[in-house]
Design an enzyme around this catalytic site. Structure first.
Site, short mmCIF file in Angstrom:
data_model
loop_
_atom_site.label_atom_id
_atom_site.label_comp_id
_atom_site.label_asym_id
_atom_site.label_seq_id
_atom_site.Cartn_x
_atom_site.Cartn_y
_atom_site.Cartn_z
N HIS A 27 59.80 -46.97 -29.90
CA HIS A 27 60.38 -48.12 -29.61
C HIS A 27 61.97 -48.36 -29.17
O HIS A 27 62.36 -49.49 -28.86
CB HIS A 27 59.82 -48.84 -31.62
CG HIS A 27 61.32 -48.96 -32.00
ND1 HIS A 27 61.13 -48.27 -33.02
CD2 HIS A 27 62.77 -48.69 -32.22
CE1 HIS A 27 62.57 -47.79 -33.46
NE2 HIS A 27 62.95 -48.42 -32.92
N ASP A 53 55.33 -43.69 -33.15
CA ASP A 53 57.07 -43.85 -32.43
C ASP A 53 57.62 -43.00 -32.61
O ASP A 53 58.57 -42.59 -33.13
CB ASP A 53 57.37 -44.63 -33.84
CG ASP A 53 58.53 -45.83 -33.60
OD1 ASP A 53 58.61 -45.95 -32.07
OD2 ASP A 53 59.53 -46.25 -34.27
N SER A 98 68.61 -45.94 -34.81
CA SER A 98 66.62 -45.20 -34.73
C SER A 98 66.85 -44.10 -33.41
O SER A 98 67.38 -44.15 -31.95
CB SER A 98 65.77 -46.33 -34.28
OG SER A 98 65.15 -46.88 -34.39
#
Length: 423
Positions: free
Chosen positions: A159, A189, A266
């Protein structure tokens, strides 16, 4: 009454049935990508923002807290042994060792503006008569990553770079490289980026299957654009399902940690007290504190290897929506069945809906079936089914024992490949 949540094993995009909807609990989770250096969080879209370096923010004065309480001697478990052997600076030692291999990732995407969008006179008051703003405005999302191979392979979350027109990787020493996306897998992911460089510092990988709650957890990343931020805590839990984390479209279990992670973390590494990567920081639950989640490094490495070799990943799937059997579900089902069909079992997973054309549908699975065993192993939770499907390969045959209309039946399901349009 106990709550029960229907979940897709692998088909999250379909609308739940009315029964499934009545059982669902809606929650919020946050993917840890930040837009610019503000507190705007990317959940499911890109927002226009001008990235700024964190140095422009004024300093915040902190007041030291003190306590007269004596500090108890640590229990010499794994982390305690490290403290005793290495002293209180072991986290700094880990950062010195691993920090150079942690990178900042800027993912730029051009946002298209529909022609005529700024012809409204009300908008002209803001933009004048010189025309509309830049029709191809670039937005900048910030994330983290870590170097897996010294010839330029970088790991991050899918993402972070999803939909990006340009990816820039910045090392801790300030060097910048344009990144090429080798592959990304939205189901887990995980993404792999390649940069043109050599002799790069790399991380060391640990084994997430050997970690235990209570052990040290260290996170390095770029939260809110604050590069090279280090936080520490413990492993709070392991094996959290995607349903637990409230992101049922991800086919992966998670490590839970209370190490502070925020938007921008992230793709960054979660480390153990020996400086080994045990997970990749991925998500937090909105509105909560100390609830961060990382993908186990064993999963990350497996997916990364497939992306490097093939550019894509095949995921097996069945195509059912399901809910775990408990007393309240049992009562609801029995209220809708005649006396001859009354449910007299206490364990299993109820099929709430079957996707048309899916492997489950082709095998004859029906809504209302209660799955009790797969390949001879007892099924008690939806996670049990997800684990069985994930451990199989596309095309494998699964032997399913189930309850239907008062009788036990058996059927065979051949797993299919998770459809690309659902990823």
């Amino acid at each position: 009454m106990a709550q029960h949540k229907p979940q897709w094993t692998d088909l999250s995009s379909l609308s739940p049935s009315s029964r499934g909807a009545s059982l669902a609990r809606i929650s919020l989770y946050v993917l840890l990508t930040v837009i610019g250096a503000s507190s705007i969080v990317l959940v499911d879209r890109w927002l226009a923002a001008t990235p700024e370096r964190a140095g422009s923010s004024p300093p915040i004065e902190l007041t030291a807290a003190s306590s007269d309480r004596s500090t108890p001697d640590p229990v010499l478990g794994t982390s305690g042994q490290v403290l005793a052997a290495r002293g209180d600076s072991f986290i700094a030692d880990v950062v010195d060792d691993v920090g150079p291999a942690v990178v900042r990732i800027d993912a730029q995407r051009r946002v298209a503006v529909l022609p005529g969008s700024f012809d409204d006179p009300a908008l002209r008051r803001f933009f004048g008569n010189s025309g509309s703003p830049n029709m191809g405005q670039m937005t900048d999302g910030i994330g983290s990553g870590f170097i897996l191979a010294d010839d330029g392979l970088v790991i991050t979350n899918a993402h972070v770079i999803d939909g990006a027109d340009r990816v820039t990787v910045t090392l801790r020493d300030g060097r910048e490289f344009e990144g090429e996306v080798v592959g990304q897998d939205p189901v887990t992911d995980v993404a792999v980026i390649r940069i043109s460089a050599s002799n790069l510092p790399i991380v060391r990988l640990g084994n997430a299957e050997q970690i235990r709650p209570g052990e040290w957890a260290i996170a390095i990343g770029n939260p809110l654009g604050l590069d090279n931020t280090v936080t520490a805590g413990i492993i709070s839990a392991t094996g959290r399902s995607s349903a637990d984390v409230r992101i049922p479209d991800k086919q992966v279990s998670f490590i839970q940690t209370d190490a502070a992670i925020n938007p921008g973390n992230s793709g960054g590494p979660l480390l153990n007290d020996r400086g080994q990567v045990i997970g990749m920081n991925t998500a937090i639950i909105g509105g909560a504190q100390g609830l961060g989640f990382a993908i186990p490094i064993n999963v990350v490495q497996d997916i990364a290897n497939q992306l490097i070799a093939n550019g894509r990943v095949q995921h097996p799937y069945l195509g059912i929506r399901m809910v775990e059997l408990n007393e309240s579900v049992k009562q609801e089902l029995n209220a809708n069945l005649n006396r001859a069909q009354r449910l007299d079992i206490d364990q299993g997973v109820v099929v709430v809906e079957v996707a048309p054309g899916s492997p489950a549908s082709l095998s004859g699975l029906q809504a209302g079936d209660v799955i009790q065993e797969i390949n001879g192993e007892a099924i008690a939770t939806g996670q049990d089914i997800q684990d069985m499907v994930r451990s199989s390969n596309v095309g494998d045959r699964l032997q399913i024992s189930l309850w239907r209309e008062g009788a036990t039946r058996s059927l065979t399901v051949q797993t299919g490949e998770f459809p690309s349009q659902m990823r």
